[in-house]
Design a protein around this motif. Structure first.
Motif, mmCIF file in Angstrom:
data_model
loop_
_atom_site.group_PDB
_atom_site.id
_atom_site.type_symbol
_atom_site.label_atom_id
_atom_site.label_comp_id
_atom_site.label_asym_id
_atom_site.label_seq_id
_atom_site.Cartn_x
_atom_site.Cartn_y
_atom_site.Cartn_z
ATOM 1 N N MET A 120 11.491 7.941 -5.078
ATOM 2 C CA MET A 120 10.195 7.297 -4.835
ATOM 3 C C MET A 120 9.527 7.912 -3.600
ATOM 4 N N ASP A 121 8.255 8.279 -3.706
ATOM 5 C CA ASP A 121 7.555 8.831 -2.553
ATOM 6 C C ASP A 121 7.260 7.731 -1.540
ATOM 7 N N PHE A 122 6.929 8.147 -0.304
ATOM 8 C CA PHE A 122 6.799 7.183 0.775
ATOM 9 C C PHE A 122 5.704 6.156 0.520
ATOM 10 N N ILE A 123 4.538 6.586 0.070
ATOM 11 C CA ILE A 123 3.422 5.659 -0.137
ATOM 12 C C ILE A 123 3.795 4.589 -1.152
ATOM 13 N N SER A 124 4.464 4.990 -2.214
ATOM 14 C CA SER A 124 4.909 4.020 -3.222
ATOM 15 C C SER A 124 5.923 3.054 -2.635
ATOM 16 N N GLU A 125 6.825 3.581 -1.791
ATOM 17 C CA GLU A 125 7.834 2.727 -1.158
ATOM 18 C C GLU A 125 7.179 1.730 -0.206
ATOM 19 N N LEU A 126 6.202 2.205 0.569
ATOM 20 C CA LEU A 126 5.491 1.316 1.487
ATOM 21 C C LEU A 126 4.766 0.217 0.718
ATOM 22 N N LYS A 127 4.154 0.578 -0.390
ATOM 23 C CA LYS A 127 3.445 -0.406 -1.213
ATOM 24 C C LYS A 127 4.408 -1.435 -1.788
ATOM 25 N N GLU A 128 5.598 -0.977 -2.180
ATOM 26 C CA GLU A 128 6.599 -1.901 -2.705
ATOM 27 C C GLU A 128 7.046 -2.894 -1.637
ATOM 28 N N LYS A 129 7.261 -2.400 -0.434
ATOM 29 C CA LYS A 129 7.674 -3.271 0.657
ATOM 30 C C LYS A 129 6.549 -4.237 1.044
ATOM 31 N N SER A 130 5.320 -3.749 1.036
ATOM 32 C CA SER A 130 4.169 -4.602 1.337
ATOM 33 C C SER A 130 3.991 -5.673 0.266
ATOM 34 N N LYS A 131 4.208 -5.279 -0.981
ATOM 35 C CA LYS A 131 4.115 -6.234 -2.092
ATOM 36 C C LYS A 131 5.186 -7.315 -1.964
ATOM 37 N N TYR A 132 6.366 -6.916 -1.534
ATOM 38 C CA TYR A 132 7.461 -7.868 -1.317
ATOM 39 C C TYR A 132 7.071 -8.881 -0.242
ATOM 40 N N LYS A 191 -1.887 -3.399 5.312
ATOM 41 C CA LYS A 191 -0.659 -2.606 5.192
ATOM 42 C C LYS A 191 0.609 -3.440 5.408
ATOM 43 N N ARG A 192 0.477 -4.633 5.988
ATOM 44 C CA ARG A 192 1.630 -5.471 6.333
ATOM 45 C C ARG A 192 2.605 -4.687 7.212
ATOM 46 N N LEU A 193 2.062 -3.876 8.097
ATOM 47 C CA LEU A 193 2.876 -2.985 8.912
ATOM 48 C C LEU A 193 3.879 -3.735 9.776
ATOM 49 N N ARG A 194 3.439 -4.774 10.468
ATOM 50 C CA ARG A 194 4.316 -5.484 11.400
ATOM 51 C C ARG A 194 5.469 -6.192 10.689
ATOM 52 N N PRO A 195 5.213 -6.949 9.629
ATOM 53 C CA PRO A 195 6.349 -7.570 8.935
ATOM 54 C C PRO A 195 7.288 -6.558 8.287
ATOM 55 N N ASN A 249 9.503 8.541 8.037
ATOM 56 C CA ASN A 249 8.350 8.824 7.175
ATOM 57 C C ASN A 249 7.141 7.970 7.557
ATOM 58 N N LEU A 250 7.412 6.743 8.009
ATOM 59 C CA LEU A 250 6.322 5.871 8.451
ATOM 60 C C LEU A 250 5.617 6.477 9.666
ATOM 61 N N ASN A 279 -1.071 10.597 9.727
ATOM 62 C CA ASN A 279 -1.829 11.217 8.632
ATOM 63 C C ASN A 279 -2.695 10.241 7.844
ATOM 64 N N ARG A 280 -2.676 8.963 8.217
ATOM 65 C CA ARG A 280 -3.382 7.958 7.419
ATOM 66 C C ARG A 280 -4.902 8.118 7.485
ATOM 67 N N GLU A 281 -5.558 7.605 6.463
ATOM 68 C CA GLU A 281 -7.025 7.618 6.400
ATOM 69 C C GLU A 281 -7.621 6.238 6.509
#
Length: 296
Positions: A1-13, A45-49, A286-287, A293-295
């Motif tokens: 799984m690429d990083f963006i997909s993994e981040l989205k999965e964790k954010s969705k969780y 992004k739910r970055l902190r949690p 990766n984060l 690199n984020r936009e």
């Protein structure tokens, strides 16, 4: 799984767990519940949690004891955004692609919604600590988050940020704003997660420095994106720093030098992960790259 997909999965969780803690929109006070939930559901992004969750797991946590604390820290972050957007502070009409809270519910209810999110976050954390198998871990994590959000943390940064509008400030004062307004809550996320896992002192120190470096870099990139970012991609108004006459890294150093400083901070953050198994720390590494690199 690429990083963006993994981040989205964790954010969705985190989103799914967040729903379990949102107040039911009933009772005489239901309007404030609606206002709270409106901003909590606005996304982001739910970055902190996610950072709290990853720090917990990186330091040996195996269960879901981190969840109430991840939820609480997102509530605190959301409260800060609601209040930042108010006419008395940044006077923004758009947040995460949606109308800001006060545009939907009015200023009075937005102030109360922010207050409610802040106080409810501590109710959640302390309630969990009381019944926890390791109550001291929960209390220590709650204390770290309290400090990060308080008068020697986020509030301190916001105060100096507001008072510095229209002034040309030096780097020392700007770093104070960025460290306190943004980095302290990211540091708190990392430290709280590690404390909940019962981390050793060297690992706690490593995640603390990692959080500090990515927190500062994150805010510098935010400053840059406020100048060169795309409003549709960002989901908020671009150029508000200039309109509010705020000193920023691009204003002091220019865009190129600001990128250079942010990249150096990210490099320093990744170095602090060397104490951990490389496979276990891969997501946080990766984060770090994602932040630079984020936009949006």
């Amino acid at each position: 799984m690429d990083f963006i997909s993994e981040l989205k999965e964790k954010s969705k969780y985190i989103d799914l767990k967040l729903e379990e803690y949102m107040p039911k929109e009933t009772g005489y006070q239901k309007t404030v519940f609606e206002a709270m939930n409106y901003s909590l559901r606005a996304g982001g992004k739910r970055l902190r949690p996610v950072l709290l969750m990853e720090s917990y797991r990186l330091c040996g946590g195996k269960d879901e004891a981190f969840i109430p604390f991840s939820i609480a820290i997102e509530m605190i972050h959301t409260y800060s955004l609601i209040h930042d957007d108010l006419p008395a502070i940044d006077n923004d009409d758009l947040r995460r692609g949606k109308a800001t809270n006060h545009k939907v519910f009015g200023e009075a209810m937005s102030i109360l919604a922010g207050d409610a999110l802040l106080s409810h976050s501590f109710e959640i954390m302390l309630g969990e600590s009381i019944v926890s198998k390791y109550p001291n871990r929960g209390l220590n994590a709650s204390y770290e988050i309290s400090k990060g959000a308080g008068i020697y943390g986020m509030i301190a940064g916001q105060v100096v940020d507001v008072e510095s509008e229209g002034e040309h400030i030096d780097r020392e004062k700007l770093d104070f704003i960025h460290m306190n307004k943004t980095a302290k809550m990211i540091i708190a996320s990392m430290r709280a997660g590690a404390m909940l896992a019962g981390a050793e002192a060297d690992k706690l120190d490593a995640v603390s420095v990692y959080g500090e470096r990515i927190g500062l870099a994150f805010q510098i990139v935010d400053d840059i994106l406020d100048v060169v970012g795309d409003e549709k991609t960002l989901g908020k108004h671009v150029g508000s720093d200039i309109e509010n006459e705020k000193s920023t890294y691009p204003a002091i150093f220019g865009i190129d030098k600001s990128w250079e400083i942010a990249r150096k901070l990210i490099s320093q953050a990744k170095e602090k992960l060397d104490i951990f198994d490389s496979e276990d720390s891969l997501f946080l590494s990766n984060l770090s790259d994602y932040i630079i690199n984020r936009e949006y």
